[in-house]
Design an enzyme around this catalytic site. Structure first.
Site, PDB file in Angstrom:
ATOM      1  N   SER A  39      37.379  27.641  26.573  1.00 13.92           N
ATOM      2  CA  SER A  39      37.212  28.758  25.642  1.00 13.92           C
ATOM      3  C   SER A  39      37.834  30.007  26.247  1.00 13.92           C
ATOM      4  O   SER A  39      38.066  30.083  27.447  1.00 13.92           O
ATOM      5  CB  SER A  39      35.739  29.014  25.328  1.00 13.92           C
ATOM      6  OG  SER A  39      35.261  28.124  24.351  1.00 13.92           O
ATOM      7  N   ILE A  82      35.627  28.435  30.945  1.00 14.92           N
ATOM      8  CA  ILE A  82      35.732  29.532  29.991  1.00 14.92           C
ATOM      9  C   ILE A  82      36.387  30.747  30.648  1.00 14.92           C
ATOM     10  O   ILE A  82      36.225  30.974  31.845  1.00 14.92           O
ATOM     11  CB  ILE A  82      34.339  29.909  29.408  1.00 14.92           C
ATOM     12  CG1 ILE A  82      34.465  30.955  28.303  1.00 14.92           C
ATOM     13  CG2 ILE A  82      33.370  30.309  30.501  1.00 14.92           C
ATOM     14  CD1 ILE A  82      33.212  31.140  27.461  1.00 14.92           C
ATOM     15  N   CYS A  83      37.140  31.482  29.851  1.00  9.33           N
ATOM     16  CA  CYS A  83      37.746  32.746  30.242  1.00  9.33           C
ATOM     17  C   CYS A  83      38.749  32.538  31.373  1.00  9.33           C
ATOM     18  O   CYS A  83      39.784  31.927  31.177  1.00  9.33           O
ATOM     19  CB  CYS A  83      36.648  33.750  30.584  1.00  9.33           C
ATOM     20  SG  CYS A  83      37.153  35.470  30.528  1.00  9.33           S
ATOM     21  N   HIS A  84      38.453  33.001  32.594  1.00  6.56           N
ATOM     22  CA  HIS A  84      39.323  32.801  33.747  1.00  6.56           C
ATOM     23  C   HIS A  84      39.008  31.500  34.491  1.00  6.56           C
ATOM     24  O   HIS A  84      39.694  31.155  35.444  1.00  6.56           O
ATOM     25  CB  HIS A  84      39.210  33.982  34.713  1.00  6.56           C
ATOM     26  CG  HIS A  84      39.852  35.231  34.209  1.00  6.56           C
ATOM     27  ND1 HIS A  84      39.242  36.053  33.285  1.00  6.56           N
ATOM     28  CD2 HIS A  84      41.051  35.797  34.495  1.00  6.56           C
ATOM     29  CE1 HIS A  84      40.039  37.084  33.037  1.00  6.56           C
ATOM     30  NE2 HIS A  84      41.144  36.946  33.744  1.00  6.56           N
TER      31      HIS A  84
END
Length: 186
Positions: free
Chosen positions: A160, A111-113
């Site tokens: 995500s 998720i994210c980074h």
């Protein structure tokens, strides 16, 4: 419902991890019956952040990634935060673990980074992923296709964009990890 009863999940994180991106998915996995181990590049505790800038406490490390075996785990979770994956991607033990995990075909959620680690090990070519928007160029340059969706599932990868997507990400990873190959025990 304990859909993940008997499953063991590796969570790979370093200092600077986005707290909510570690804590909420780990809670969802625990609630589904899984055991999770927080693996890192140093023993003790790792410090967390909220929105990358504000201190948000610490988490106790369960084991060193240098001593971990992908064979002991059914799935892998890569939380974000900018500093966390940037630190991991220059650590050969961490990237070796991710590379070996990709090779197993077992599910990996990021998720994210978090997808930065997948980019670093050359695993995104030909795959659809999402992430924090600042990684989109990196994903494209590594041969991946970027989609702007709250959850993207492509083969073994579930990704995500941000903490705002956690309400969709958490149930998606539980569902994906249910299909994880069982460990062979003797």
């Amino acid at each position: 419902m304990k859909d993940l009863e008997g499953k063991r999940i590796a969570i790979l994180a370093a200092d600077g991890v986005e707290r909510v991106e570690l804590e909420m998915p780990r809670g969802a996995l625990y609630g589904a019956g899984a055991r999770s181990d927080l693996l890192s590049i140093h023993p003790g505790e790792i410090w967390t952040r909220q929105w990358d800038k504000d201190p948000a406490g610490t988490f106790q490390v369960d084991g060193l990634v240098a001593e971990a075996s992908v064979d002991d785990y059914d799935a892998l979770l890569l939380p974000g935060g900018t500093v966390n994956p940037d630190t991991l991607r220059i650590n050969s033990d961490a990237m070796g673990f991710v590379r070996d995990f990709v090779a197993t075909g077992k599910p990996i959620a990021a998720i994210c980074h978090g997808p930065w680690s997948l980019v670093e090990v050359g695993a995104v070519r030909g795959h659809r992923l999402t992430s924090w928007p600042s990684l989109w160029t990196d994903i494209r340059n590594a041969g991946g296709e970027v989609v702007d969706e709250e959850v993207c599932i492509d083969g073994q990868f579930t990704t995500s964009r941000s903490p705002f997507d956690l309400p969709a990400f958490c149930p998606a990873i539980v569902e994906q990890f249910v299909g994880a190959r069982q460990k062979v025990t003797s």
